[in-house]
Design an enzyme around this catalytic site. Sequence first.
Site, PDB file in Angstrom:
ATOM      1  N   GLU A  62       0.811  -1.218   0.000  1.00  0.00           N
ATOM      2  CA  GLU A  62       0.000   0.000   0.000  1.00  0.00           C
ATOM      3  C   GLU A  62       0.847   1.272   0.000  1.00  0.00           C
ATOM      4  OE1 GLU A  62      -2.729   0.487   3.311  1.00  0.00           O
ATOM      5  OE2 GLU A  62      -3.591   2.291   2.451  1.00  0.00           O
ATOM      6  N   LYS A 109      -2.467  -2.026  -3.171  1.00  0.00           N
ATOM      7  CA  LYS A 109      -3.515  -1.147  -2.609  1.00  0.00           C
ATOM      8  C   LYS A 109      -3.115   0.311  -2.819  1.00  0.00           C
ATOM      9  CE  LYS A 109      -6.025  -0.145   1.676  1.00  0.00           C
ATOM     10  NZ  LYS A 109      -6.708  -0.749   2.820  1.00  0.00           N
TER      11      LYS A 109
HETATM   12  P1  13P Z   1      -9.403   4.334   3.927  1.00  0.00           P
HETATM   13  O1  13P Z   1     -10.237   3.577   2.952  1.00  0.00           O
HETATM   14  O2  13P Z   1     -10.196   4.968   5.028  1.00  0.00           O
HETATM   15  O3  13P Z   1      -8.443   5.270   3.246  1.00  0.00           O
HETATM   16  O4  13P Z   1      -8.525   3.270   4.700  1.00  0.00           O
HETATM   17  C1  13P Z   1      -7.918   2.261   3.994  1.00  0.00           C
HETATM   18  C2  13P Z   1      -6.691   1.845   4.692  1.00  0.00           C
HETATM   19  O5  13P Z   1      -6.552   0.697   5.043  1.00  0.00           O
HETATM   20  C3  13P Z   1      -5.648   2.846   4.921  1.00  0.00           C
HETATM   21  O6  13P Z   1      -4.449   2.207   5.247  1.00  0.00           O
END
Ligand code: 13P
Length: 344
Positions: free
Chosen positions: A179, A224
């Site tokens: 991510e 992600k």
């Molecule tokens: P949000 O969808 O609220 O951005 O959170 C996703 C997430 O896991 C952030 O690390």
Amino acid sequence: MSEKLQDIARALVAPGKGILAADESSGTIKKRFDKINLVSTEDSRRDYREMLFRASEGMKNCVSGVILYDETIRQKAKDGTPLVDVMKAAGSIPGIKVDLGAKPLAGPTSKIETITEGLDGLRERLAEYHKLGARFAKWRAVITIADGYPTWNCVKANAHALARYAALCQEARIVPIVEPEVLMDGEHSAHDIDECYRVTEWTLRTVFRELYDARVDLEGIVLKPNMIIAGQKSGKQASPAEVAEKTIKCLKATVPSLVPGIAFLSGGQSDEAATEHLSLMNAAGPLPWSLTFSYGRALQAAALKAWGGKPENVAAGQRAFTHRAKMNGLAALGKWSQTLEKAA
Ligand code: 13P
């Protein structure tokens, strides 16, 4: 269920399903509870998450996996059943947030830029999480856009840490969710959509280069990313069609087609915008990878509000959660519409 990394990764992005990010740290969940005037305690956090995991209609049909925080993976439901078993019974794969947060990046840019920590001892922590049932993990790197930012030092350091984390996960037979979040909210969020495109492209190219160097198996990861979208403080917001088009273009330019799936974060978008953008992208397919959601706020905000911390509102909270899960499940198939949104 198969224990092969590739099978787990594919199951996480199965058609019409996505991931519930319920891994808020104790600090973040406190901020969310403050909004409904609820004191954050071990029990209130358990009650909230148990409510979500027992929303069986939304969970069974639309949620492939749940990202948990360290406290939750060890917690038991009110009746003594481990929460991990509650979510498994609803057909979800347990996941775990393993980074230890974004900390100031030492050096001249430390007031703005961060590096995500948590690599020391990660091999041992992953082995324990595997025993506790986790079959996928998450590590969030944060990239801030501002005048003259991000720096190459920040992009490179965060991409390198993501690759080291991903390699350790795969060694532990855990699928890494990779991510790299280019922020759209917060203090520095005045950039337009094209600046988001430029920085996201740069970041993703760097991440995949580092994953290659670390010999990470791309078939056993889930990416992600953020969508390509203007910052919240930008005076120039792009249309949903432009967000969808630029996001697909940026991902096609940077993400190898061996990657089974991409599960977006919501990042501060409204619930409906996050759903609409995802649906438009899937409707524009075919695409080389499965595109779905891994939302935190955009899946939970309505449920949290409807629940309000009151036991008598559990069913209302579950209805709100199931509705958002269904709408996002439809978006993952490119089949969401305003009419369906309002019909519920
Ligand atoms: P949000 O969808 O609220 O951005 O959170 C996703 C997430 O896991 C952030 O690390």
